[in-house]
Structure formats: C-alpha cells, structure tokens
Design an enzyme around this catalytic site. Structure first.
Site, PDB file in Angstrom:
ATOM      1  N   CYS A 166     -48.486  -3.291  41.626  1.00  0.00           N
ATOM      2  CA  CYS A 166     -47.397  -4.264  41.488  1.00  0.00           C
ATOM      3  C   CYS A 166     -46.814  -4.269  40.085  1.00  0.00           C
ATOM      4  CB  CYS A 166     -47.877  -5.657  41.856  1.00  0.00           C
ATOM      5  SG  CYS A 166     -48.311  -5.754  43.585  1.00  0.00           S
ATOM      6  N   HIS A 167     -47.652  -4.404  39.066  1.00  0.00           N
ATOM      7  CA  HIS A 167     -47.125  -4.525  37.714  1.00  0.00           C
ATOM      8  C   HIS A 167     -47.802  -3.575  36.748  1.00  0.00           C
ATOM      9  CE1 HIS A 167     -46.346  -8.238  39.876  1.00  0.00           C
ATOM     10  NE2 HIS A 167     -45.164  -8.139  39.325  1.00  0.00           N
ATOM     11  N   GLY A 168     -48.566  -2.605  37.287  1.00  0.00           N
ATOM     12  CA  GLY A 168     -49.096  -1.534  36.452  1.00  0.00           C
ATOM     13  C   GLY A 168     -50.304  -1.867  35.595  1.00  0.00           C
TER      14      GLY A 168
ATOM     15  N   TYR B 314     -37.068 -10.452  38.709  1.00  0.00           N
ATOM     16  CA  TYR B 314     -38.411  -9.876  38.779  1.00  0.00           C
ATOM     17  C   TYR B 314     -38.633  -8.901  37.616  1.00  0.00           C
ATOM     18  CZ  TYR B 314     -42.206  -7.130  40.907  1.00  0.00           C
ATOM     19  OH  TYR B 314     -43.366  -6.476  41.166  1.00  0.00           O
TER      20      TYR B 314
END
Lengths: 209, 496
Positions: A166-168, B314
């Site tokens: 998702c966000h690494g 986002y």
C-alpha cells in the site's frame, strides 16, 4: 392565524400565573426533553460498538508446525487477521543483525509484543517467527520478499523481509521496520505459546487452559 | 376549438386550485421562468446542471441495484461471500442488471469529473467570492458527502479493493491521538472490516448520506437563487436593472438555459452511453481489476490504490513521510506566515496562529503521550524538543486538510476582480501550476509507491513538490491575489 394570536394574548392577561413562571416551566420542559433526547440517542450510539457476537469471536488457534519447511511461511487466520508463521533458516537468522543500523527501532523498544519475545529475532524460538501480518501504518498485509540481494528487486543490501504494497513500508525478517518508512513501529507479535515442539497456540500467552 | 378551450380552462382552474394551497406558480416563476441568469454563460456553466443529472442517475440506478444486492459478508454454499456473489448475480443473471450496474459505477466516476469541473469553474470566475460564500460552503459540504458516499459504496461489492480500501481508510482514523484506536473500532463495529462494517456502510450509502446530500443540494440552489448566479466576467448583473427591476444582462432561466442545458445533457449522455456500453471498466480506473476477486482478509493485492477521484489527496497522504515532514513543516509555517500577513480577515489570522502553534506542539511538542520521535530531536537542557506526533498522523491531517482548504477560498482571495479574465499573469501562472500539481498527484496516486516517470524521475519527490505547490496555491493566495496586476472589470457583462 390572527384570531389565534388574539386568543393567546387574551389568555395571557386573564391567567393568574406570571410570565416568568411560564418561562421557567417552558425551560424546565425543554431541559427534561433534552435529557430524554440524550437517553434516546444512547442506544443508537451504542449500537455502533462491536456486538457481543463480534467480541466473542477470536478464540485461540492451534497450528501444526511440522509441515512448514525451512524458509517457508504459512498464514493462519486469528481474530479475522492474518498471522504469519515463518520457519527461518539459520542464514535468515544470522542476517537479521546486519539490518540493525538501517532500522527505526532495532531493539523493538516501542513495538507491541509479548514480554517473552525478546532480542533481535523477536521469537520464543528463533527458528519460528510468529507475527501479525498487518502493517502498522494503515493495516494492509505486507508481501513476503524473501529473496536476498539484487534478485529481490529491493536493492543490493536487501537481506530478505517484507514489503507493504500500500505505502511501501519495508520490514526485515523479524518484522522490524526500516527507517523513514510510513509505518511508525515494528510489526505486532500476537500472544502465542508452544503446546509441544510442533504445536503452537496463537492468541494465548501460555499453554495452560 | 371549443374543446381545446374547455381543456385549457379546466387546466387553469386546476392550477388555480393548487396555487391556493401550494405556491406552484410562484415557485415556477422564482426558480425558472423569472429567475434571471446572466446572459453570458459559457461552456463551464454546463456542469452544475449535469451534476444534478448524475445525482438523479445514481439515485435511480441505485434503487434498482438494491432490489438485487445483498449486504452480507458470510460465505454462500460455493464458498463465495454473499455480497460479492449478489453483484455477480446482477451482472450475469438479472436481465439488464449489467447495464444498471455499469451506469451506477460509471455514474460515480462521472459525478466526480463533473463536480471537479464545476469546482474549477468556481476557481476560474471567482464564484466563491462575496456574496456567494455560503453557496461555496454548501458546495464543499456536498463534495465531502460525495466522497463519503463514494467511499461507503465502494465497500459494497466486497471485492479485494473494496476490502483493503476500507481497511486503509478506516485505519486512517487510528492516527488521531488518544481516541483513534477506539474510534476505528467504533466505525467498523468490529476489530476488523467485517460483516458489521459492510452492513453499516450499506445503510450509510443507500439512505443516510443520500438524504443529507439532497438537503445540501437544495440549500446550494436556494442560496444560489437568493444572490443570483455569477458569470464569466465576475460582475454583478443586479447593478443595472430596467424599469421592471429585471437585470439588463439577465435572461430567464427557462427557456434560455433549460434549452442550453438540454444540449449539454445530450452531449453528456452520448459520452456516458459510450462508456457504459464500450468501456465500462474505464481501463481499470472506473472499476479496478482487483475488485473482481472476492475480499480476502489475509492477503492484500500486490498493488492497491484508491479509485482515481481520491488519488490526488491520497498522494498527499503518501508524500507525508518522516523525511519530508521537516521540509513540509517549514513550508507550511512559511505559508501560514504569509497568509497571516496577506489576509484581511481576522479569523484567518487567528487560524494561522492556531495552525502554527498546533504544528509546533504536534511536531516538536510534548512527550506526554509517548509518541515516536521525528527525525530531528534536539535536546535543550535535557528536554526533548522533538517528540511529537508521527508521520502517520500528519499524513492523515494533510489529506483531510487539503480537502478542507477549498472552503477557505472566499476569505483567502483578496483580488479586486473576481474573474480570471481580469486577473493578472501571477494568478494565471499559479492556477496553472495548481492544476498541473493536482493532476500529477492524482496520477501518482494510482501508481505503486516506487513509481518513476519514464523509469527515471522518482515519483516520491515529485509528489512532495506538488504537495507544496498545492498548499501554496491556497496559503499564498492572500498575498499574490493582492499584488497581482489586474485589468479593470467592465461595468456590464461582455459577450466573447
């Protein structure tokens, strides 16, 4: 409309009670109404909380460790969440301390983990790494990246670990987060206990019933 | 002939009967036949009525979908979640169901396209400026409702993206200090995204939010019709009226703009139909491919991203890493300082002070709650100055704040003119940069975290720069809108 108004003002003048006591009465009624309103709102707000059934779910899970080969990982469900059990090879365990300099919290001082899980390996038995497979950032489940070095696609210094899609966020093979990642803390270790050498109980701190 | 006359007479009588009991003719006059709109509306003025059209499409298709959909996360006999299976059922077995669902899913994306263009129109022509602040704020509330509606609705198909999208967004609330963890359980109604979550999201999606949305749309229109529409010249048509009190540059909404809007509607429906029939998935942007797999609480798909309309915000969440925080902090403090100097509104001045104080407290502030240290942790006389809230919290604050910033526009814009036609090169440049940043952020948000443009330019720093530019558009507005070289506004509207 205008007739009613006249009636009301006419009624006022002939009434024995004063305007003040009418106001007090009105305020008291509105106050009582507000209290009732709050009472009525309570069940609606309360209904948002987990139900008794949801609270009761999440019994401990028993796992057979004998089927896991060295270097393999299985995922079991506990309380609706993925729990990883990784059987680490001696090389994997040896490589853990190489990561220390690059980690945000190598000694797991801020990590959520049971007291009996200590040290670099974060396990009761170094060989079996038990961990909640839920990223501490926003709750995705990181993917295993067990390959070492450049073939992992994670850079030459990569000693094996996990990558959150998702966000690494990156974690090592003891679920410890690397520096300046979105995830603030190391992965959570759930309570677990060994029933025997090959049987593991997830969700309880000790093997006793 | 006599027959016709009898019919018209009867109709008149009926109308009279209604008018005595309900102000039908009055409403028709006030809001359509005698609502005078500026005569110079252009292309950008299509999107308000189109948004209303999409709202109707969403409500109608939604009602029909609810007739077949089942909000149930339990597994059916085949081992597939009932909710997921019911969507498949609509797609495969319900006659016409496929098209109704595609209209609904395409409608969601079209809603955001139309609303973003509608908002951009506001930026172009200063439609948020006095006396239209409340129209703008109602519009902002509609935008927030729309985001909530889209988010709740996205969980319902119970696919992989539904599940993990909800997981990530609900976990955002966990970042709020002290109450966060309990709040996220309160929202889910369970310790994980589950059947309880699906059922309540369904209730919000099909009734609670739509009701609020309709109320807000009514308020938006009532406020608009109270003050009258802005126009591409940004001048008030009510300044010059004829003997009857009708604005000289105004034309009745009906028939002039109803006809114009019907033309817009026709073009829009052609585009809409082409998407529904030939590209309902929108290349994976309108319906994400991973959502064709049922929800699996044990495995996150290799690449997850929100639907395109959320990605600009986002991206800003994702750009807020602990490395970037000190830079971001410095820029926000600088921007807040310039806003403080530039604005004439005392409330915005106070908000700036509060923001800087809050940032200081949160980022360099207290150790009380035992939050994780940020990268800079100076120690003065044994006191840690650098213990504050971690990057996760700031990411969430950034995402929420960046949406809310639009609401401040009426008080940030200090330009003597409303419309871009009379604004100077500075505003035009900054607006262009803002649009480019917004689009780049949106694009990067659909990509994996390690994305690089042409495999060369890393996406991370680009997103960080775009985030700063996004903030600067709002924060520096009191300053640049004042010093910009504007052209004089005309007295009356022009026709270009």
């Amino acid at each position: 409309m205008s007739d009613n108004k006249q009636d009301a003002s006419g009624g006022e003048s002939c009434c024995a009670c004063s305007l003040d006591s009418r106001r007090t009465m009105l305020a008291a009624t509105v106050g009582a109404g507000a209290v009732v309103g709050l009472g009525v709102a309570t069940p609606f707000v309360a209904s948002f909380m987990p139900s008794e059934r949801a609270k009761a779910a999440g019994a401990p899970v028993e796992v057979d460790l004998s089927k896991i080969k060295a270097g393999e990982m299985i995922t079991v469900e506990w309380q609706g969440k993925p729990v990883w059990i990784l059987r680490r090879t001696p090389e994997m365990i040896a490589a853990l301390s190489k990561n220390d300099a690059a980690l945000a919290d190598p000694a797991s001082e801020r990590a959520v983990q049971p007291e009996y899980v200590k040290g670099v390996a974060r396990a009761i038995k170094d060989e079996f790494f038990v961990c909640l497979g839920v990223c501490t950032h926003l709750g995705c489940s990181p993917n295993p990246k067990f390959a070492v070095g450049s073939e992992s696609g994670m850079g030459d210094a990569w000693n094996g670990g996990f990558l959150c899609p998702c966000h690494g966020s990156q974690f090592d093979l003891a679920g410890r987060v690397f520096k300046s990642m979105p995830a603030p803390t190391n992965l959570v270790i759930p309570p677990h206990a060994y029933l025997s050498d090959t049987r593991l109980l997830i969700g309880k701190d000790s093997a006793e019933a | 002939m006599t027959c016709c006359k009898i019919v018209t007479d009867k109709a008149q009588q009926l109308l009279g009967w209604v008018d005595e009991r309900f102000p039908l003719t009055t409403l028709y006059r006030e809001h359509l036949a005698e609502y005078y709109a500026p005569k110079n509306f252009n292309f950008w003025y299509f999107f308000g009525s189109l948004a209303l059209l999409v709202l109707v499409i969403q409500i109608v298709t939604g009602i029909f979908l609810v007739m077949h959909y089942k909000p149930d996360a339990s597994l059916n006999a085949a081992g597939v979640p009932v909710a997921f299976a019911s969507v498949e059922y609509i797609m495969r077995d319900v006659a016409g169901g496929k098209f109704i669902r595609y209209m609904h899913s395409t409608g969601a994306s079209m809603f955001f396209i139309v609303v973003y263009l509608h908002m951009f129109r506001g930026l172009l022509y200063g439609s948020y400026r006095k006396p239209r602040e409340l129209i703008w704020l109602f519009g902002m509330a509609i935008f927030l409702c729309l985001m909530a509606e889209a988010f709740f609705g996205y969980l319902l198909p119970w696919g992989q993206m539904s599940f993990w999208g909800a997981q990530v967004i609900v976990n955002l609330f966990e970042a709020i200090p002290v109450i966060g963890p309990d709040l996220s359980i309160f929202i889910r109604g369970d310790f994980v995204v589950s059947d309880a979550t699906l059922n309540r999201f369904f209730a919000f999606h099909v009734i609670a939010i739509p009701l609020v949305l309709l109320g807000l749309v009514a308020a938006h229109l009532i406020a608009l019709h109270e003050v009258g529409s802005n126009n591409p010249d940004g001048v008030e048509i009510k300044k010059y009226k004829d003997a009857n009190g009708i604005p000289l540059d105004g034309i009745p909404f009906h028939p002039y703009y109803t006809v114009k809007d019907i033309f817009g509607v026709s073009i829009f429906l052609i585009v809409f139909a082409i998407i529904v029939f030939f590209a309902p998935e929108g290349g994976g942007y309108f319906l994400e491919f991973n959502n064709f797999f049922p929800a699996d609480s044990l495995k996150t798909p290799a690449h997850i991203a929100p639907v395109w309309y959320f990605t600009p915000f986002y991206s800003m969440l994702r750009a807020t890493t602990s490395d970037f925080l000190p830079v971001l902090w410095a820029f926000v403090a600088l921007i807040a300082g310039l806003t403080f100097r530039g604005t004439g509104c005392v409330w915005i001045k106070r908000a700036c002070l509060l923001l800087v104080a809050g940032l200081y407290w949160g980022f360099f502030g207290l150790t009380v709650f035992g939050f994780t240290p940020p990268p800079i942790d100076p120690v003065v006389l044994g006191v840690h100055l650098g213990r504050g809230l971690d990057a996760k919290f700031w990411g969430v604050a950034m995402m929420g704040g960046s949406v809310m910033l639009f609401g401040l526009l009426p008080w940030l814009d200090q330009s003597p003119v409303k419309s871009i036609r009379y604004k100077g090169p500075l505003f035009k440049t900054i607006l262009t940069l803002f649009v480019i940043s917004f689009v780049l952020l949106g694009f990067l948000g659909t990509k994996a975290p390690g994305y690089a443009f042409f495999g060369l330019i890393p996406g991370g720093p680009v997103a960080a720069i775009c985030t700063i530019l996004y903030l600067a558009f709002f924060g520096l507005m009191p300053w640049y809108s004042r010093i910009d070289k504007t052209k004089p506004e005309p007295e009356r509207v022009t026709s270009k």
